[in-house]
Design an enzyme around this catalytic site. Structure first.
Site, PDB file in Angstrom:
ATOM      1  N   TYR A   1      -9.267  18.198   0.968  1.00  0.00           N
ATOM      2  CA  TYR A   1      -9.851  18.000  -0.357  1.00  0.00           C
ATOM      3  C   TYR A   1     -11.070  18.927  -0.494  1.00  0.00           C
ATOM      4  O   TYR A   1     -11.544  19.486   0.496  1.00  0.00           O
ATOM      5  CB  TYR A   1     -10.311  16.556  -0.544  1.00  0.00           C
ATOM      6  CG  TYR A   1      -9.219  15.525  -0.423  1.00  0.00           C
ATOM      7  CD1 TYR A   1      -8.438  15.162  -1.522  1.00  0.00           C
ATOM      8  CD2 TYR A   1      -8.959  14.892   0.796  1.00  0.00           C
ATOM      9  CE1 TYR A   1      -7.437  14.205  -1.415  1.00  0.00           C
ATOM     10  CE2 TYR A   1      -7.958  13.933   0.916  1.00  0.00           C
ATOM     11  CZ  TYR A   1      -7.201  13.598  -0.189  1.00  0.00           C
ATOM     12  OH  TYR A   1      -6.213  12.665  -0.076  1.00  0.00           O
TER      13      TYR A   1
ATOM     14  N   SER B   1      -2.360  14.695   6.810  1.00  0.00           N
ATOM     15  CA  SER B   1      -3.404  14.320   5.861  1.00  0.00           C
ATOM     16  C   SER B   1      -4.783  14.349   6.510  1.00  0.00           C
ATOM     17  O   SER B   1      -4.929  14.052   7.704  1.00  0.00           O
ATOM     18  CB  SER B   1      -3.130  12.911   5.326  1.00  0.00           C
ATOM     19  OG  SER B   1      -4.227  12.422   4.586  1.00  0.00           O
TER      20      SER B   1
ATOM     21  N   GLN C   1      -3.590  19.069   5.056  1.00  0.00           N
ATOM     22  CA  GLN C   1      -4.004  18.766   3.687  1.00  0.00           C
ATOM     23  C   GLN C   1      -5.490  18.454   3.647  1.00  0.00           C
ATOM     24  O   GLN C   1      -6.015  17.731   4.484  1.00  0.00           O
ATOM     25  CB  GLN C   1      -3.196  17.576   3.170  1.00  0.00           C
ATOM     26  CG  GLN C   1      -3.618  17.071   1.805  1.00  0.00           C
ATOM     27  CD  GLN C   1      -4.613  15.918   1.905  1.00  0.00           C
ATOM     28  OE1 GLN C   1      -4.691  15.236   2.907  1.00  0.00           O
ATOM     29  NE2 GLN C   1      -5.402  15.741   0.867  1.00  0.00           N
TER      30      GLN C   1
ATOM     31  N   GLY D   1       9.506  11.302  -6.180  1.00  0.00           N
ATOM     32  CA  GLY D   1      10.696  10.669  -6.700  1.00  0.00           C
ATOM     33  C   GLY D   1      11.999  11.027  -6.022  1.00  0.00           C
ATOM     34  O   GLY D   1      13.052  10.505  -6.407  1.00  0.00           O
TER      35      GLY D   1
ATOM     36  N   HIS E   1       0.654  12.555  -7.234  1.00  0.00           N
ATOM     37  CA  HIS E   1       0.200  11.698  -6.133  1.00  0.00           C
ATOM     38  C   HIS E   1       1.082  10.460  -5.997  1.00  0.00           C
ATOM     39  O   HIS E   1       0.618   9.354  -5.689  1.00  0.00           O
ATOM     40  CB  HIS E   1      -1.258  11.283  -6.336  1.00  0.00           C
ATOM     41  CG  HIS E   1      -2.068  11.260  -5.069  1.00  0.00           C
ATOM     42  ND1 HIS E   1      -2.885  12.282  -4.689  1.00  0.00           N
ATOM     43  CD2 HIS E   1      -2.166  10.334  -4.083  1.00  0.00           C
ATOM     44  CE1 HIS E   1      -3.478  11.988  -3.547  1.00  0.00           C
ATOM     45  NE2 HIS E   1      -3.041  10.806  -3.147  1.00  0.00           N
TER      46      HIS E   1
ATOM     47  N   THR F   1      -5.472  19.252  -2.105  1.00  0.00           N
ATOM     48  CA  THR F   1      -5.133  18.214  -3.076  1.00  0.00           C
ATOM     49  C   THR F   1      -6.244  18.130  -4.123  1.00  0.00           C
ATOM     50  O   THR F   1      -7.408  17.919  -3.779  1.00  0.00           O
ATOM     51  CB  THR F   1      -4.957  16.854  -2.384  1.00  0.00           C
ATOM     52  OG1 THR F   1      -3.821  16.930  -1.510  1.00  0.00           O
ATOM     53  CG2 THR F   1      -4.720  15.748  -3.399  1.00  0.00           C
TER      54      THR F   1
ATOM     55  N   TYR G   1       0.846  -1.196   0.000  1.00  0.00           N
ATOM     56  CA  TYR G   1       0.000   0.000   0.000  1.00  0.00           C
ATOM     57  C   TYR G   1       0.883   1.247   0.000  1.00  0.00           C
ATOM     58  O   TYR G   1       0.587   2.238  -0.670  1.00  0.00           O
ATOM     59  CB  TYR G   1      -0.918  -0.012   1.212  1.00  0.00           C
ATOM     60  CG  TYR G   1      -1.787   1.219   1.329  1.00  0.00           C
ATOM     61  CD1 TYR G   1      -2.949   1.347   0.567  1.00  0.00           C
ATOM     62  CD2 TYR G   1      -1.444   2.263   2.181  1.00  0.00           C
ATOM     63  CE1 TYR G   1      -3.740   2.481   0.659  1.00  0.00           C
ATOM     64  CE2 TYR G   1      -2.228   3.403   2.281  1.00  0.00           C
ATOM     65  CZ  TYR G   1      -3.376   3.503   1.516  1.00  0.00           C
ATOM     66  OH  TYR G   1      -4.150   4.636   1.606  1.00  0.00           O
TER      67      TYR G   1
ATOM     68  N   GLY H   1       7.370  11.745   0.557  1.00  0.00           N
ATOM     69  CA  GLY H   1       6.371  10.909   1.215  1.00  0.00           C
ATOM     70  C   GLY H   1       6.952   9.540   1.510  1.00  0.00           C
ATOM     71  O   GLY H   1       7.241   9.205   2.647  1.00  0.00           O
TER      72      GLY H   1
ATOM     73  N   ASP I   1       7.177  17.551  -5.714  1.00  0.00           N
ATOM     74  CA  ASP I   1       6.785  16.410  -4.880  1.00  0.00           C
ATOM     75  C   ASP I   1       6.783  15.129  -5.696  1.00  0.00           C
ATOM     76  O   ASP I   1       5.895  14.902  -6.513  1.00  0.00           O
ATOM     77  CB  ASP I   1       5.385  16.657  -4.305  1.00  0.00           C
ATOM     78  CG  ASP I   1       4.802  15.409  -3.657  1.00  0.00           C
ATOM     79  OD1 ASP I   1       5.520  14.763  -2.871  1.00  0.00           O
ATOM     80  OD2 ASP I   1       3.632  15.077  -3.939  1.00  0.00           O
TER      81      ASP I   1
ATOM     82  N   ARG J   1       0.075   7.398  -7.951  1.00  0.00           N
ATOM     83  CA  ARG J   1      -1.027   6.585  -7.441  1.00  0.00           C
ATOM     84  C   ARG J   1      -2.380   6.940  -8.068  1.00  0.00           C
ATOM     85  O   ARG J   1      -3.385   6.315  -7.735  1.00  0.00           O
ATOM     86  CB  ARG J   1      -1.109   6.732  -5.917  1.00  0.00           C
ATOM     87  CG  ARG J   1       0.122   6.183  -5.221  1.00  0.00           C
ATOM     88  CD  ARG J   1       0.250   6.674  -3.790  1.00  0.00           C
ATOM     89  NE  ARG J   1      -0.775   6.134  -2.911  1.00  0.00           N
ATOM     90  CZ  ARG J   1      -0.735   4.924  -2.339  1.00  0.00           C
ATOM     91  NH1 ARG J   1       0.298   4.119  -2.589  1.00  0.00           N
ATOM     92  NH2 ARG J   1      -1.678   4.517  -1.526  1.00  0.00           N
TER      93      ARG J   1
ATOM     94  N   LYS K   1      -1.962  21.246  -4.446  1.00  0.00           N
ATOM     95  CA  LYS K   1      -1.153  20.054  -4.710  1.00  0.00           C
ATOM     96  C   LYS K   1      -1.830  19.183  -5.779  1.00  0.00           C
ATOM     97  O   LYS K   1      -3.037  18.947  -5.714  1.00  0.00           O
ATOM     98  CB  LYS K   1      -0.992  19.250  -3.420  1.00  0.00           C
ATOM     99  CG  LYS K   1      -0.167  17.969  -3.550  1.00  0.00           C
ATOM    100  CD  LYS K   1       0.015  17.340  -2.169  1.00  0.00           C
ATOM    101  CE  LYS K   1       0.834  16.063  -2.236  1.00  0.00           C
ATOM    102  NZ  LYS K   1       0.067  14.948  -2.849  1.00  0.00           N
TER     103      LYS K   1
END
Length: 400
Positions: A147, A124, A145, A327, A294, A173, A42, A348, A325, A297, A270
């Site tokens: 939505y 989050s 964060q 890698g 994301h 986000t 996950y 992350g 954000d 994802r 974001k």
């Protein structure tokens, strides 16, 4: 309550793992060993064929750094400022949902490690400890964060709670109008509702420390919305279902503009994946844009954040700050993002690998690794201050 013998054994194994972790890849290796397979995948997985996840890391290799030598680099200053918040090095901890899946201390551990490292922690909406619980233990700068939910009253409630708990900034986000197709979770049973496979259940028995600490600790829930479910239905499945129904696929930039105005403070958007949306974010008054897919994802084959930095910088100039954000695994990755025009980078998975490998100490180790690499690489690049790093120090790698 977790027996002290379990805690002591867990701490000893964590210390052993962290002593042998010299880079983020090492932390991932030990997290894989210590966290049950459904939870690890996950954390580690992404959407569809995971093409975007791979490119998020590999696209840093498209660029090479151009060092300057015979420069006095005896005093390296890694400090910078993001959204008006001074931080000790250009790394911010991104919001990640349900962090207790990887270690029982979850968001509490990450937020405390971030504060001690001198950087920002982003909590989050889908956290397992609440806005208030994190504020009680985290003395450092905090962002929350959020939505765009169908229930605008819930957004207003979150903002009021964040103001009361002294959160510095808000992150909206925007890249989850619908959930992405994360196939690793389908194979392990980490779906909604969970449908764990026999292999997944057996894997819990192979991780007795994680399982024991989880079973004997505070009930697992989505703490920020627990009050939205009936008292006898506050299980995770009910709460995740409630949140899933709150995502509004019809939202537009007017809704985002309303949130910027309602918060009336440092505000980042974001999920920006093109220059056009970055300009729109600037137009509605955002403080920063976070270039993000994301973590791969959501939409597979989306552009990597590092590949967008220069293009977005050319489009927005100094109207908004740019945060890259996705890698980041090395200090040189951060320097490349800064040279292309970013103000800082967000991580992350790197700190989650640390959390899985060794709890709060593991998060601290992940941040220490990156901070040490950034300082050393700045010296090797010939820059003593973050603000000196610009386009003169980078170029696209030329074909052989």
């Amino acid at each position: 309550m977790v027996p002290s013998i379990v805690t002591r054994v867990d701490d000893a194994i964590s210390a052993w793992c962290l002593k042998r972790s010299h880079n983020i890849k090492d932390l991932r290796k030990y997290a894989r060993l210590r966290v049950p397979s459904p939870m690890f995948h996950y954390m580690d997985g992404a959407a569809d064929d995971e093409v975007t996840l791979a490119h998020n890391c590999s696209d840093y290799d498209r660029y090479e750094l151009l060092p300057r030598y015979l420069v006095d680099v005896s005093d390296i200053d890694t400090r910078t400022t993001v959204m008006g918040q001074p931080i000790d090095f250009p790394i911010i901890c991104a919001p990640t949902g349900m962090s207790r899946l990887f270690n029982n201390a979850g968001e509490l551990a990450v937020s405390q490690a971030a504060a001690e490292a001198g950087t920002v922690y982003s909590l989050s909406t889908v956290s397992t400890y609440s806005i208030e619980e994190v504020a009680e233990v985290c003395s450092g700068p905090k962002w929350f964060q959020i939505y765009v939910f169908r229930d605008r009253a819930l957004i207003t409630e979150f903002m009021e709670r964040c103001r009361a708990a002294k959160y510095h900034g808000l992150i909206l986000t925007i890249d989850v109008p619908v959930p992405g197709n994360r196939e690793r979770d389908l194979y392990t049973g980490m779906s909604i509702p969970p449908q764990l496979t026999l292999a997944s259940w057996l894997d819990f028995f192979l991780h007795p420390l994680w399982s024991t600490k989880t079973l004997l600790s505070k009930e697992f829930q989505l703490a920020n919305v627990a009050h939205k479910a009936p008292v006898d239905e506050r299980d995770v499945t009910t709460l995740v279902g409630y949140l899933a129904k709150q995502f509004d696929p019809s939202v537009d930039w007017d809704a985002a503009a309303w949130m910027v105005k309602e918060w009336n403070g440092p505000f980042a958007i974001k999920g920006i994946c093109c220059a056009e949306d970055a300009v729109r974010a600037a137009d509605i008054g955002a403080t920063a844009v976070i270039l993000s897919n994301h973590g791969g994802r959501q939409l597979d084959n989306a552009p990597s954040p590092i590949s967008l930095v220069a293009e977005v910088k050319a489009a927005v100039g100094d109207r908004v700050e740019i945060i890259c954000d996705g890698g980041v695994r090395r200090g040189t990755d951060v320097l490349k993002a800064l040279a292309l025009g970013a103000q800082a980078c967000m991580i992350g998975r790197p700190y989650l690998f640390g959390l899985g490998a060794g709890g709060q100490a593991g998060v601290a180790r992940a941040l220490e690794i990156l901070r040490t690499e950034i300082a050393r690489d700045m010296a090797l690049l010939g820059c003593t201050k973050v603000e000196q790093i610009n386009e003169q120090y980078i170029r696209e790698r030329r074909p052989v």
